[in-house]
Enzyme design. Structure first.
Site, PDB file in Angstrom:
ATOM      1  N   HIS B 159      11.096 -43.316  43.467  1.00  0.00           N
ATOM      2  CA  HIS B 159      10.589 -44.673  43.323  1.00  0.00           C
ATOM      3  C   HIS B 159       9.665 -44.711  42.121  1.00  0.00           C
ATOM      4  CE1 HIS B 159      12.196 -46.320  47.009  1.00  0.00           C
ATOM      5  NE2 HIS B 159      11.814 -45.236  47.651  1.00  0.00           N
ATOM      6  N   CYS B 201      13.478 -47.477  39.681  1.00  0.00           N
ATOM      7  CA  CYS B 201      13.245 -48.848  39.226  1.00  0.00           C
ATOM      8  C   CYS B 201      12.450 -48.802  37.931  1.00  0.00           C
ATOM      9  CB  CYS B 201      12.414 -49.617  40.255  1.00  0.00           C
ATOM     10  SG  CYS B 201      13.157 -49.616  41.889  1.00  0.00           S
TER      11      CYS B 201
END
Lengths: 548, 387
Positions: B159, B201
């Site tokens: 992440h 991301c």
């Protein structure tokens, strides 16, 4: 009386104010004089002193390499008149502007002593005999021996020539010999390849620099015997004896350069990753040159290495093909047979294929006992080991004959070449390491520099300076030793685990930490100071108004 | 005027000819000089913990599998997995990690070698591996022993956000730290060329700050975009892979060790129609043209090989080894295991009497509570009515 009380109150109030003003001023003074230095000192990181000025001097590395040459004329080559000025010494300096390299060749000319003459003429001295033999052949001009001597045959000199003309005629050939036996500019530039632009390097020396393993304090050499078919072949190899007699002399000679550890293993059911093709014309299996690069990977997974050391490993594999794929030959790029039946990969090691199908007939009882001929195998491995360790292919000019080093593994002048390039490489690497470490520590203000790191850096700097000085003086062994110490110290300093830069704080994080601590404290102090200043201004204005 | 034109034309022809000759010369140059590397390394990191981040572990293991298949040995791969999905209590199929739904492809296999597992995957350890500043007791398999001729592949997944990547849900690595780590690697010549792939991301923010030479970077999404996961598997209950790595794995399955696919093909993997996010790449720090860089330069391990032409004739013969006869006269004493488990005794043993132990704390506490309640209700003076 009411007025008196009022006046007293007023005076008390102003006293009170006065005391308040003094208190505010005192607090501000304490904060500024004591608090701010205390905060600065306690949040400082410990940084031991480093010799930054000396390190920046090292950055502009000016290397000077000195070679001592002695040219001995045998009797009859020169006329007595030409010989008058002997012994003569002459210094030749060459400088390369771009790389900052200077070469100094100190040449001494003299005539042969009686002992040397006798040695040259004696037919029983094997070396002299062989060398004279070689020289008497047509095309051979120079014979380079196993130690540090070379015999040069030159066309006869005219007796009318002055000594100067004789020497200048000889210069070209002497230079050729010297560049073969000590170093050439290309070798030194290749050793400095980290620091110097590679544009001017020839393809051969670039291939050499990629093939030879980087300088390291120690190496591990592993000999592996791969037996994919233990049901048919029961292989015996006397690796201990072979290493002792063939490889160990070479490693002993190379002891000043690095520490070596040798081990061996036998792997069963280890297959090559490539299927060899059957060639009808020779009724044997062949491995083409293109498929060789895919051979190594599946084997490497099974080779293993010493978990405790981080030294580079050189693997030498002996592969005995299984009975269904025997004999197995390697073909080179032009589809010709390779006499050694071996190949090597730069910085990794070598593989040799050893065919045993001729040693037994089809009726022999399986598994067949086979003793491997270690002399042949070690000859190949020794040649590959020399290449891996950086003993470069010298491409001597035509007319040169180099004596094979034989069982010693390495000629003295080859060792010298290696020492030159290793010293230069070590010095270059150590100085790059130290300068980049200094830059890093300078840039990142948050890294803690412990005393031991400072000590390692200082010792690396002194070793480097000594190494450069010894190179200038021409003492190769000392130069190499100092350069090794320099590299060890610089690597230890650079890779010290405590130098991890985890103290990276972006500026907004710094503000976020300090503002809640200091702002509530500073606001009353600053406001009270402002109030004092504004009151003082007002009083002065009142006084002015009163006096007007 | 026409003379000038002719001259210009001639100059153009000559320069074309020279360029053509130069190109011919470089294509004839051996494999040696096209890439300049002699060995390959891979550092594959999964930074997420917990069962619902199954897909990050599957991502990393897919790249690990491709890299091993194309030839890089385990000794040259540093694999860091922040959590153990294969043996997780919630895994309905233990000892497997799947990358396709319907359990088509098990990327865990039976020869996975994880070097940093679980809580060992931290920012500090990752930076230590990259820069080489490990404590001396670290074993060889946990070190990145690359040299100046190594091509390194670095793959990160987890992440991330704008300028940072989250490790273990508790700490972060910033893009500045990563760029500094690469610069230190360059200073110490710990790589020849480096390929950096990140699947998180806003992944493109992680390579914005690189400033060292010979770096090529790919990311699964641009700043401000999220990288999406691919398909959930209803039997396992989590998303199995991220979209970018799924299509990357599909692409890599077609590559074999001798293939000539180059980096331009890699840049085309997972266009926006498939990935929803826009993959990005950065090649300005890379010296060579990406079209001439083979996939196997980074993902595989194609060795440069030379034929050994010269051998050394050893004049002194090696002593021949002791002749061993086929039947094996040498009697080696047969080795036996010491009798550690006297099985006969155990079988016929009677069960031992267990010693009596006083009741433990819980029981004592319970009795005390009951007694207290009793006395509270009835009072001490009523005791004489009971006893």
């Amino acid at each position: 009386m009411y007025l008196q009380v009022l006046a007293a109150c007023y005076k008390a109030l102003s006293d009170h104010h006065q005391r308040g003003r003094y208190a505010a001023l005192a607090i501000a003074a304490v904060v500024i004089v004591v608090g701010i230095p205390l905060w600065w000192k306690t949040t400082e990181t410990y940084r031991a002193w480093l010799p930054f000025s000396e390190i920046s001097e090292l950055d502009s590395l000016q290397l000077q390499l000195s070679v001592d040459i002695e040219v001995v004329f045998s009797r009859g080559t020169l006329t007595p008149e030409q010989q008058k000025k002997f012994p003569l010494s002459h210094v030749n300096e060459k400088e390369h502007q771009v790389d900052g390299l200077r070469y100094k060749y100190e040449t001494r000319y003299r005539t042969a002593t009686i002992m040397e003459e006798d040695a040259l003429n004696q037919p029983t001295a094997a070396e002299a005999d062989l060398s004279l033999h070689m020289l008497s052949e047509k095309d051979v001009k120079v014979y380079v021996g196993q130690r540090r001597t070379a015999l040069l045959r030159s066309p006869p000199f005219k007796s009318s020539w002055s000594l100067k003309e004789v020497l200048s005629n000889l210069d070209v050939e002497v230079e050729q010999v010297v560049s073969t036996m000590s170093f050439s500019h290309q070798d030194i530039v290749a050793a400095l390849s980290d620091r110097v632009r590679m544009a001017k390097v020839t393809k051969e020396s670039m291939a050499d620099s990629m093939r030879a393993i980087k300088s390291s304090p120690g190496y591990e050499i592993t000999f592996s015997l791969l037996n994919p078919d233990p049901r048919s072949h029961s292989l015996h190899w006397d690796i201990e004896g072979a290493v002792q007699s063939c490889i160990q002399p070479l490693l002993n000679k190379l002891a000043p350069i690095a520490n070596f550890s040798v081990d061996s293993q036998i792997l069963y059911y280890a297959v090559l990753g490539v299927n060899p093709r059957f060639d009808n014309s020779v009724s044997a299996y062949t491995l083409s040159a293109d498929s060789l690069s895919h051979v190594i990977n599946p084997v490497e997974a099974r080779l293993g290495s010493n978990a405790a050391s981080s030294n580079p490993v050189l693997n030498f594999l002996l592969y005995v093909p299984d009975s269904h794929h025997s004999p197995l030959f390697i073909r080179d790029h032009s589809k010709r047979e390779v006499p050694s039946n071996a190949f090597h990969s730069p910085r990794w090691g070598g593989i040799m294929v050893y065919n045993v199908n001729e040693m037994y007939g089809p009726e022999a009882e399986r598994p067949v006992d086979i003793n491997i001929n270690m002399a042949k195998v070690m000859g190949v491995f020794l040649a590959q080991l020399r290449l891996m360790l950086g003993v470069q292919h010298t491409h001597p000019p035509t007319g040169f004959v180099l004596q094979s080093p034989g069982s010693a593994g390495l000629a003295d002048w080859e060792l010298d070449r290696l020492l030159w390039s290793r010293s230069v490489e070590n010095i270059a690497t150590a100085s790059t390491t130290i300068t980049s470490l200094a830059q890093l520590l300078d840039q990142i203000g948050n890294i803690v520099i412990n005393d031991n790191i400072a000590q390692q850096v200082s010792s690396a700097v002194t070793s480097l300076q000594s190494a450069v000085a010894e190179l200038e003086a021409g003492n190769l062994a000392f130069a190499l030793q100092y350069s090794r110490e320099a590299i060890l110290a610089s690597e230890r300093a650079f890779f010290d685990p405590s130098l991890l830069h985890l103290l990276y704080f972006p500026d907004d994080q710094k503000f976020a930490i300090y503002i809640p601590l200091f702002l509530p404290m500073c606001v009353p102090i600053v406001l009270s100071l402002l109030k004092i200043v504004s009151e003082a201004k007002k009083r002065r204005a009142d006084k002015q108004a009163k006096s007007d | 005027m026409s003379h000038d034109f002719l001259q210009m034309h001639l100059k153009a022809v000559i320069s074309c000819l020279l360029i053509f000759l130069y190109k011919v010369h470089t294509t004839k140059a051996g494999q040696f000089f096209s890439s300049g590397h002699t060995n390959n390394w891979a550092v594959l990191v999964c930074t997420s913990r917990f069962w619902f981040n199954y897909r990050h572990v599957a991502n990393t293991l897919s790249v690990y599998r491709s890299v091993k298949r194309l030839g890089i040995p385990d000794s040259h791969i540093v694999l860091m997995l922040a959590d153990d999905m294969a043996c997780n209590y919630r895994n309905p199929k233990p000892a497997t990690v799947f990358s396709h739904k319907n359990m088509e492809l098990n990327v865990y296999g039976d020869d996975v070698e994880v070097d940093y597992r679980g809580y060992e995957v931290t920012v500090e350890n990752f930076l230590r591996v990259l820069t080489g500043r490990l404590p001396p007791s670290t074993p060889r398999s946990k070190r990145l022993l690359s040299d100046d001729r190594s091509n390194i592949l670095i793959y990160l997944t987890g992440h991330g956000g704008n300028g940072f990547l989250k490790f273990q849900d508790s700490e972060e690595i910033s893009n500045m730290e990563l760029a500094d780590a690469f610069e230190q690697m360059w200073q110490k010549r710990r790589y020849n060329e480096l390929l950096f792939i990140i699947d998180t991301c806003q992944g493109a923010s992680m390579y914005e700050r690189f400033y060292s030479p010979n770096l090529m970077a790919l990311a699964s999404s641009q700043v401000g975009e999220d990288s999406l996961s691919h398909q959930p598997d209803l039997a396992i209950g989590v998303h199995l892979m991220d979209k970018y790595t799924f299509y990357l794995l599909e692409f890599l399955e077609e590559v074999h060790p001798a293939s000539q696919a180059n980096m331009n093909d890699l840049f085309k993997v997972c266009p926006q129609s498939q990935c929803v996010s826009t993959p990005g790449h950065r090649t300005d720090l890379f010296q060579r043209d990406p079209g001439s860089v083979l996939i196997t330069d980074f993902f595989g391990s194609v060795r440069k090989v030379e034929i050994t032409k010269d051998t050394i004739n050893l004049t002194s013969p090696v002593e021949p080894p002791i002749q061993r006869s086929g039947s094996g006269d040498i009697q080696i004493e047969s080795l036996t295991y010491v009798d550690q488990l006297p099985v006969a005794e155990i079988i016929h043993q009677k069960p031992k009497q267990k010693d009596w132990h006083p009741p433990d704390g819980f029981i004592l506490g319970l009795w005390t509570l009951i007694l207290l309640v009793f006395f509270q209700t009835y009072g001490i003076k009523h005791l004489k009515h009971i006893f």
